[in-house]
Structures are given as C-alpha cells and as structure tokens.
Design an enzyme around this catalytic site. Structure first.
Site, PDB file in Angstrom:
ATOM      1  N   ASP A   8       0.873  -1.178   0.000  1.00 43.46           N
ATOM      2  CA  ASP A   8       0.000   0.000   0.000  1.00 43.46           C
ATOM      3  C   ASP A   8       0.907   1.224   0.000  1.00 43.46           C
ATOM      4  O   ASP A   8       2.112   1.116   0.260  1.00 43.46           O
ATOM      5  CB  ASP A   8      -0.891  -0.003   1.258  1.00 43.46           C
ATOM      6  CG  ASP A   8      -1.739   1.259   1.376  1.00 43.46           C
ATOM      7  OD1 ASP A   8      -2.287   1.703   0.344  1.00 43.46           O
ATOM      8  OD2 ASP A   8      -1.829   1.831   2.479  1.00 43.46           O
ATOM      9  N   CYS A  71      -4.181  -1.067  -2.052  1.00 49.79           N
ATOM     10  CA  CYS A  71      -4.330   0.391  -2.152  1.00 49.79           C
ATOM     11  C   CYS A  71      -5.272   0.652  -3.321  1.00 49.79           C
ATOM     12  O   CYS A  71      -5.046   0.148  -4.436  1.00 49.79           O
ATOM     13  CB  CYS A  71      -2.962   1.009  -2.419  1.00 49.79           C
ATOM     14  SG  CYS A  71      -3.006   2.765  -2.816  1.00 49.79           S
ATOM     15  N   GLU A 150      -5.653   9.475   9.760  1.00 54.07           N
ATOM     16  CA  GLU A 150      -4.279   9.355  10.265  1.00 54.07           C
ATOM     17  C   GLU A 150      -4.061  10.203  11.515  1.00 54.07           C
ATOM     18  O   GLU A 150      -3.240   9.875  12.361  1.00 54.07           O
ATOM     19  CB  GLU A 150      -3.279   9.696   9.149  1.00 54.07           C
ATOM     20  CG  GLU A 150      -3.329   8.625   8.068  1.00 54.07           C
ATOM     21  CD  GLU A 150      -2.297   8.762   6.976  1.00 54.07           C
ATOM     22  OE1 GLU A 150      -1.528   9.742   6.978  1.00 54.07           O
ATOM     23  OE2 GLU A 150      -2.274   7.870   6.100  1.00 54.07           O
ATOM     24  N   CYS A 182     -11.319   3.436  -0.516  1.00 50.40           N
ATOM     25  CA  CYS A 182     -10.005   3.900  -0.041  1.00 50.40           C
ATOM     26  C   CYS A 182      -9.714   3.143   1.245  1.00 50.40           C
ATOM     27  O   CYS A 182     -10.626   2.931   2.062  1.00 50.40           O
ATOM     28  CB  CYS A 182     -10.038   5.401   0.214  1.00 50.40           C
ATOM     29  SG  CYS A 182      -8.532   6.024   1.003  1.00 50.40           S
TER      30      CYS A 182
HETATM   31  N1  DGL Z   1      -4.016   3.902   0.192  1.00 50.05           N
HETATM   32  C1  DGL Z   1      -4.638   4.972  -0.528  1.00 50.05           C
HETATM   33  C2  DGL Z   1      -5.893   4.427  -1.228  1.00 50.05           C
HETATM   34  O1  DGL Z   1      -6.474   3.442  -0.820  1.00 50.05           O
HETATM   35  C3  DGL Z   1      -4.982   6.154   0.355  1.00 50.05           C
HETATM   36  C4  DGL Z   1      -3.782   6.948   0.818  1.00 50.05           C
HETATM   37  C5  DGL Z   1      -3.032   7.610  -0.330  1.00 50.05           C
HETATM   38  O2  DGL Z   1      -3.550   8.565  -0.930  1.00 50.05           O
HETATM   39  O3  DGL Z   1      -1.933   7.149  -0.617  1.00 50.05           O
HETATM   40  O4  DGL Z   1      -6.310   4.984  -2.206  1.00 50.05           O
END
Ligand code: DGL
Length: 263
Positions: A8, A71, A150, A182
C-alpha cells in the site's frame, strides 16, 4: 515457505492485512508500506504505476507467491496496466468491492468514494458498468478523509461537516450502496453511515479481497499447509510513525517494522 505479498502507499493496507490474518491464519504475510512516497491519491497515473512496479519488484525479492495491491489508488491506476507483466497472481481491491456492491444494491444506484486519483481513473465506474450496464454510478472524492483518519479524527463536528459536504451528491442521487473505495475510509464508517442513513449499505472490500486471495491460493494449489502466521512489515520511511498507526488499522501494535532503502 512462500508468503503473501501486500503493498500500500502507507499504513491503510493494514485493514486488508487484518482480514487476511483472520481468514488465512496459516499464511505468512510480507507487507510493504511506501511511507516515503505516500500519499498516492494526489499523484499522476504514471507515477503511481512506476511506484507500484517498484513495490512489486521489492515484494518478489521477498519470495512471495501472490501479490495483493491493498491500495485503491494503485489498484485503479496501475493494476489494469501491469497485471500481466508478472508471473505471480496479482489481486487488487477494486473488483472484489465492485462485485459485492452490485450484488448488494437493490435500486441499482451505487455510490463510490475514494481519493482524487481513484475517482479520476473511473476504474470503479467502468467495472460496475461491466457487471451491470444498467447501474447508475455516482462518485465523490473525499481528500480530507485520509488525514482525518491518520490524525485520529474519527468523529466530531468537523469531520461530520466535511463528510456531509462530500457525500451530498451521493445522497441527492438516492444511492442504496456505497463503496468505501479507499483503505482509510472503513475507519470513518460510523460518520459516513450517520450521514447517509442506516439503510445505505457500506461496502468495505477488505473481507472480499481476503476471500479472493483465498480462492486463488486454493485454485492454484498454493495454500500453506504448515504452520505459518509469520508476518513481516517493511516501510520506505518512518517506521515509528507506521508502528504508531498500526494499532488503529490492524487492531494491534507492531514491533520490528523495518525500513528499506531499495525501492
Ligand atoms: N491507500 C490509498 C488508497 O487506498 C490512500 C492513501 C493515499 O492517498 O496514498 O487509495
């Protein structure tokens, strides 16, 4: 004993790791969080594709048998392009969530929320329409959700107001199902549910992703038959930050997060 590789952009993919551990306790997992280059959600497709290839090459060096792109942004931009480059099976988070959403929706109005990149790629929309051409898809990017999660802002007036604003188009369209597209958004489920109402089904693809991984391991005869459960965590920067957030995403603390410089 080969492992399942997961990557990720940062810490969010741990929501998928949590499900993998629950459904496949005998497997070993190698996780890579690209904390030096997070966030991916605001980067160009070319950059996300390049980062994703580098992350996959790192995981392949750790002797993995399957790769899970945990991700949404990387799955949206990179997976369609790179999935046939490598011999190991590569699973993203989009298709399992789409399948569940199409199955769950009664009125065929499906909402999708995600990073700017994920929404701009239109990958969710395209995949939903492929499964159900009659479905109406309404999308919204929610860029402040990632920093909220976060920073531990999971409730309260500020978060509610921002969420209310982001979710306006979905509410107006009368969606009955919303994909949390997300990694971070499942942690905001109570807020999102409060705004959309209890009758709207929220799809968190982590469970379905783990099911899909299991299915592939079974069909390719790759299941670990011995006793596994050895998980390793690597990041490209700031292991302390990652360890600190692990509790929120994984539900437990992580020691021994290793920093690597070669990605
Ligand atoms: N891991 C990203 C997603 O699921 C969210 C965080 C990012 O923007 O890197 O899209």
């Amino acid at each position: 004993m080969k492992s399942i590789g997961v990557f990720d952009s940062g810490v969010g993919g741990l929501t998928v790791v949590k499900e993998l551990i629950r459904q496949l306790p005998n497997e070993n997992i190698v996780y890579f969080g690209d904390t030096a280059r997070v966030p991916y959600g605001i980067k160009s497709p070319e950059t996300v594709i390049r980062f994703s290839i580098e992350n996959i090459l790192f995981l392949l060096k750790q002797d993995v048998k399957l790769i899970c792109v945990a991700c949404n942004t990387a799955s949206s931009f990179a997976l369609p392009v790179i999935k046939n480059y490598f011999r190991a099976p590569i699973i993203g988070v989009i298709t399992p969530g789409v399948r569940e959403a199409v199955y769950a929706s009664q009125n065929k109005r499906i909402g999708v929320i995600g990073t700017k990149g994920t929404i701009k790629s239109r990958t969710y929309e395209i995949e939903i329409k492929q499964l159900d051409p009659k479905a109406k898809v309404v999308t919204a990017s929610c860029p402040l959700f990632v920093p909220f999660v976060e920073e531990g802002w999971l409730s309260g007036e500020v978060v509610l107001n921002v969420a209310r604003d982001y979710l306006k188009p979905l509410k107006a369209a009368g969606v009955d199902t919303v994909i949390l597209g997300c990694t971070h958004y499942p942690l905001l489920k109570p807020v999102i549910q409060q705004i959309l109402g209890k009758d709207v089904t929220l799809i968190d693809s982590a469970k379905q992703v783990a099911c899909e991984v299991k299915k592939i391991l079974v069909s390719e005869d790759l299941l670990n038959r011995g006793k596994g459960g050895n998980n390793s965590f690597y990041v490209s920067d700031n292991p302390e930050w990652f360890s600190g957030l692990a509790q929120r995403f994984l539900g437990r603390q992580l020691k021994n997060v290793r920093k690597v410089n070669n990605v």
